[in-house]
Design an enzyme around this catalytic site. Structure first.
Site, PDB file in Angstrom:
ATOM      1  N   ASP A  58      39.117  29.770  31.931  1.00  0.00           N
ATOM      2  CA  ASP A  58      38.764  31.201  31.556  1.00  0.00           C
ATOM      3  C   ASP A  58      37.376  31.378  31.803  1.00  0.00           C
ATOM      4  O   ASP A  58      36.549  30.534  31.596  1.00  0.00           O
ATOM      5  CB  ASP A  58      38.938  30.877  29.799  1.00  0.00           C
ATOM      6  CG  ASP A  58      38.949  32.420  29.161  1.00  0.00           C
ATOM      7  OD1 ASP A  58      38.275  32.964  29.555  1.00  0.00           O
ATOM      8  OD2 ASP A  58      39.391  32.271  28.236  1.00  0.00           O
ATOM      9  N   THR A 133      37.140  49.613  38.243  1.00  0.00           N
ATOM     10  CA  THR A 133      38.387  50.530  38.372  1.00  0.00           C
ATOM     11  C   THR A 133      37.829  51.816  38.418  1.00  0.00           C
ATOM     12  O   THR A 133      36.618  52.243  37.709  1.00  0.00           O
ATOM     13  CB  THR A 133      39.345  50.153  37.452  1.00  0.00           C
ATOM     14  OG1 THR A 133      40.288  51.532  37.172  1.00  0.00           O
ATOM     15  CG2 THR A 133      38.558  50.145  35.963  1.00  0.00           C
ATOM     16  N   ASP A 134      38.390  52.813  38.932  1.00  0.00           N
ATOM     17  CA  ASP A 134      38.195  54.361  38.985  1.00  0.00           C
ATOM     18  C   ASP A 134      38.341  54.800  37.464  1.00  0.00           C
ATOM     19  O   ASP A 134      37.696  55.956  37.076  1.00  0.00           O
ATOM     20  CB  ASP A 134      38.941  55.368  39.917  1.00  0.00           C
ATOM     21  CG  ASP A 134      40.344  55.120  39.607  1.00  0.00           C
ATOM     22  OD1 ASP A 134      40.852  54.370  38.902  1.00  0.00           O
ATOM     23  OD2 ASP A 134      41.163  55.726  40.656  1.00  0.00           O
ATOM     24  N   GLU A 135      39.204  53.867  36.686  1.00  0.00           N
ATOM     25  CA  GLU A 135      39.493  54.485  35.067  1.00  0.00           C
ATOM     26  C   GLU A 135      37.984  54.529  34.334  1.00  0.00           C
ATOM     27  O   GLU A 135      38.377  55.285  33.437  1.00  0.00           O
ATOM     28  CB  GLU A 135      40.437  53.650  34.625  1.00  0.00           C
ATOM     29  CG  GLU A 135      41.700  53.456  35.391  1.00  0.00           C
ATOM     30  CD  GLU A 135      43.105  53.330  34.379  1.00  0.00           C
ATOM     31  OE1 GLU A 135      42.821  53.109  33.376  1.00  0.00           O
ATOM     32  OE2 GLU A 135      44.149  53.127  35.245  1.00  0.00           O
ATOM     33  N   TYR A 159      41.776  49.627  27.962  1.00  0.00           N
ATOM     34  CA  TYR A 159      41.383  48.781  29.182  1.00  0.00           C
ATOM     35  C   TYR A 159      40.101  49.495  29.963  1.00  0.00           C
ATOM     36  O   TYR A 159      39.245  48.646  30.182  1.00  0.00           O
ATOM     37  CB  TYR A 159      42.489  49.190  29.992  1.00  0.00           C
ATOM     38  CG  TYR A 159      42.321  48.691  31.423  1.00  0.00           C
ATOM     39  CD1 TYR A 159      42.061  47.567  31.844  1.00  0.00           C
ATOM     40  CD2 TYR A 159      42.394  49.857  32.372  1.00  0.00           C
ATOM     41  CE1 TYR A 159      41.870  46.960  33.055  1.00  0.00           C
ATOM     42  CE2 TYR A 159      42.177  49.437  33.694  1.00  0.00           C
ATOM     43  CZ  TYR A 159      41.733  48.149  33.998  1.00  0.00           C
ATOM     44  OH  TYR A 159      41.705  47.825  35.445  1.00  0.00           O
ATOM     45  N   LYS A 163      36.556  47.919  30.910  1.00  0.00           N
ATOM     46  CA  LYS A 163      35.863  47.468  32.075  1.00  0.00           C
ATOM     47  C   LYS A 163      34.704  48.281  32.269  1.00  0.00           C
ATOM     48  O   LYS A 163      33.897  47.792  32.890  1.00  0.00           O
ATOM     49  CB  LYS A 163      37.049  48.117  33.278  1.00  0.00           C
ATOM     50  CG  LYS A 163      38.485  47.407  33.430  1.00  0.00           C
ATOM     51  CD  LYS A 163      38.251  45.862  33.821  1.00  0.00           C
ATOM     52  CE  LYS A 163      37.759  46.091  35.341  1.00  0.00           C
ATOM     53  NZ  LYS A 163      37.566  44.769  35.830  1.00  0.00           N
ATOM     54  N   ASN A 189      45.878  50.446  43.180  1.00  0.00           N
ATOM     55  CA  ASN A 189      46.479  49.502  44.483  1.00  0.00           C
ATOM     56  C   ASN A 189      48.260  49.402  44.073  1.00  0.00           C
ATOM     57  O   ASN A 189      48.555  49.388  42.889  1.00  0.00           O
ATOM     58  CB  ASN A 189      45.819  48.111  44.190  1.00  0.00           C
ATOM     59  CG  ASN A 189      44.556  47.863  44.487  1.00  0.00           C
ATOM     60  OD1 ASN A 189      44.159  47.067  45.107  1.00  0.00           O
ATOM     61  ND2 ASN A 189      43.691  48.911  44.389  1.00  0.00           N
ATOM     62  N   ASN A 258      52.886  60.955  39.935  1.00  0.00           N
ATOM     63  CA  ASN A 258      53.995  59.968  39.642  1.00  0.00           C
ATOM     64  C   ASN A 258      55.288  60.337  40.057  1.00  0.00           C
ATOM     65  O   ASN A 258      56.046  59.630  40.747  1.00  0.00           O
ATOM     66  CB  ASN A 258      53.959  59.615  38.210  1.00  0.00           C
ATOM     67  CG  ASN A 258      52.626  58.912  37.863  1.00  0.00           C
ATOM     68  OD1 ASN A 258      51.834  58.482  38.516  1.00  0.00           O
ATOM     69  ND2 ASN A 258      52.281  59.259  36.458  1.00  0.00           N
ATOM     70  N   ASP A 290      55.216  60.532  26.649  1.00  0.00           N
ATOM     71  CA  ASP A 290      54.159  59.800  27.116  1.00  0.00           C
ATOM     72  C   ASP A 290      53.225  58.958  26.718  1.00  0.00           C
ATOM     73  O   ASP A 290      53.368  58.502  25.634  1.00  0.00           O
ATOM     74  CB  ASP A 290      53.129  61.424  27.284  1.00  0.00           C
ATOM     75  CG  ASP A 290      52.394  61.527  28.540  1.00  0.00           C
ATOM     76  OD1 ASP A 290      52.396  60.568  29.270  1.00  0.00           O
ATOM     77  OD2 ASP A 290      51.799  62.619  28.789  1.00  0.00           O
TER      78      ASP A 290
END
Ligand code: NAD
Ligand code: DAU
Length: 352
Positions: A58, A133-135, A159, A163, A189, A258, A290
């Site tokens: 971990d 990430t781009d998020e 999430y 990040k 990705n 999508n 959604d």
């Protein structure tokens, strides 16, 4: 000389390790917890290869990380390890806080302790590359310009917030302690070994098994898709030539809704693996409620990495998605194992 990859049994990490060794890179110490998303089958191509040293563990285990650093003395640590699925973060954020934030903190602390044991030359050469990430940038309206590295951080899911926090820690360890960091922020990705919880492999798996293809909301949310092999070459370019403390956006210049992605998948499957009844896989598409807080659009401006490091994606969506569908069609055993739970049983027995 070695490098350490964390999370190297997951989707992107495994592709990275395989590509790295194929390109003649140094031996890899692959440090992965083997959560549900980590799978040693992803690394089967490296079985018996002495340049691949797998250690289950971990990133939040400071002592284990430091022991590995001082034993193998990696000249770089590439941090892929994370909880990565937005929907799971909505149901249970705790693991995301633990691994993505607390785990990254412990890993950075171990790096700091490791750096104290380095010679001046080792310190100069060392890099900590954080895969993000781009998020973290939040959601774009349909007509807004794509995310540059200067976009404000506006994460919307547990999430992406976890990040974002890890990115900030990495930045702070550079600014405060001089840890030689590089950060990459990449778009969506797709490719071989992606766990079938994410849009593209889930749709392929469900289509072939006669199940509904669940599209959240109106299906018009936009993502910027990048073939995983291109993400791996970008990370290698940043590791080789990135400026310390800088961040680099990585994307495919390929925005798609999508519903368009799923239509494309159905059309490829109609040709490559037609349904017995002759109907199109498109008939399996089902609109479902959604995702809470669903980001409308992501788009990456990848100009900086192009101009500074000469990186551009090689695959187009057309070539990358055909390769990907072919891979899933040719690897039924892999998908059968990861979806049946048999793999986890095997690991539990093997590593008892
Ligand atoms: P993944 O979920 O497929 O794999 C994650 C890997 O990390 C697994 O092997 C898992 O066992 C391991 N792991 C999880 N917690 C760990 C811990 N505490 N210690 C050690 N190992 C642990 O994820 P992925 O899609 O391969 O993403 C890899 C990285 O790239 C993540 O940091 C993610 O945020 C980032 N990223 C992903 C995408 C994408 O589209 N998938 C895009 C941009 C950035
Ligand atoms: O942008 C980079 C991010 O891309 C990474 O940081 C994440 O780790 C990765 O999981 C991915 O996040 P997304 O939430 O964009 O990926 P996902 O495959 O879960 O969903 C892609 C889009 O498809 C999103 O708009 C939600 C939608 N979707 C997803 C699933 C699983 C559906 O419509 N139906 C579904 O069943």
């Amino acid at each position: 000389m070695t490098v350490m990859v964390t999370g190297g049994a997951g989707f992107i990490g495994a592709n990275f390790v395989i590509d790295w060794l194929a390109a003649g890179g140094e031996p890899v110490v692959n440090f992965d917890k083997l959560t549900y998303a980590g799978n040693l089958e992803n690394l089967a191509a490296l079985k018996g290869n002495p340049a691949h040293i797998f250690v289950q563990g971990d990133i939040g285990d400071y002592a284990e990380a430091l022991k590995l650093f001082t034993t193998h003395r990696p000249r770089a640590v590439l941090n892929f390890a994370a909880e990565s699925h937005v929907d799971r973060s909505i149901h249970s954020p705790g693991e995301f806080i633990q691994t993505n934030i607390v785990g990254t903190y412990h890993l950075l602390e171990a790096v700091r302790a490791y750096m104290a044991t380095m010679s001046a030359a080792e310190k100069t050469a060392f890099r900590f590359l954080h895969v993000s990430t781009d998020e973290v940038y939040g959601s774009l309206s349909f007509d807004a310009p794509a995310f540059t590295e200067n976009h404000t951080y506006e994460p919307n899911s547990p999430y992406s917030a976890s990040k974002a926090a890890s990115d900030h820690l990495v930045r702070a360890y550079h600014h405060t302690y001089g840890v030689p960091v590089l950060t990459t922020n990449c778009s969506n990705n797709y490719g071989p070994y992606q766990f079938p919880e994410k849009l593209i492999p889930l749709m392929i798996h469900n289509a072939l098994n006669g199940k509904p293809l669940p599209i959240y909301g109106d299906g018009l949310n936009v993502r910027d898709w990048l073939y995983v092999g291109d993400h791996c070459t970008a990370i290698r370019a940043v590791l080789a030539g990135g400026a310390l403390g800088e961040t680099y956006n990585i994307g495919g210049w390929n925005e798609m809704s999508n519903i368009d992605v799923v239509h494309t998948l159905c059309d490829i499957l109609d040709r490559e693996a037609p349904r017995k009844d002759g109907a199109s896989y498109r008939t399996q598409i089902t609109f479902v409620p959604d995702r809470p807080g669903h980001d409308r659009r992501y788009a990456i401006d990848a100009t900086k990495i192009d101009h500074a490091l000469g990186w551009k994606p090689e695959e187009t969506f057309e070539t990358g998605i055909r390769r990907t569908v072919r891979w899933y069609l040719d690897n039924e055993t892999w998908i059968g194992n990861v979806t049946s739970g048999a793999y986890r049983d095997w690991v539990a027995a093997q590593y008892r």
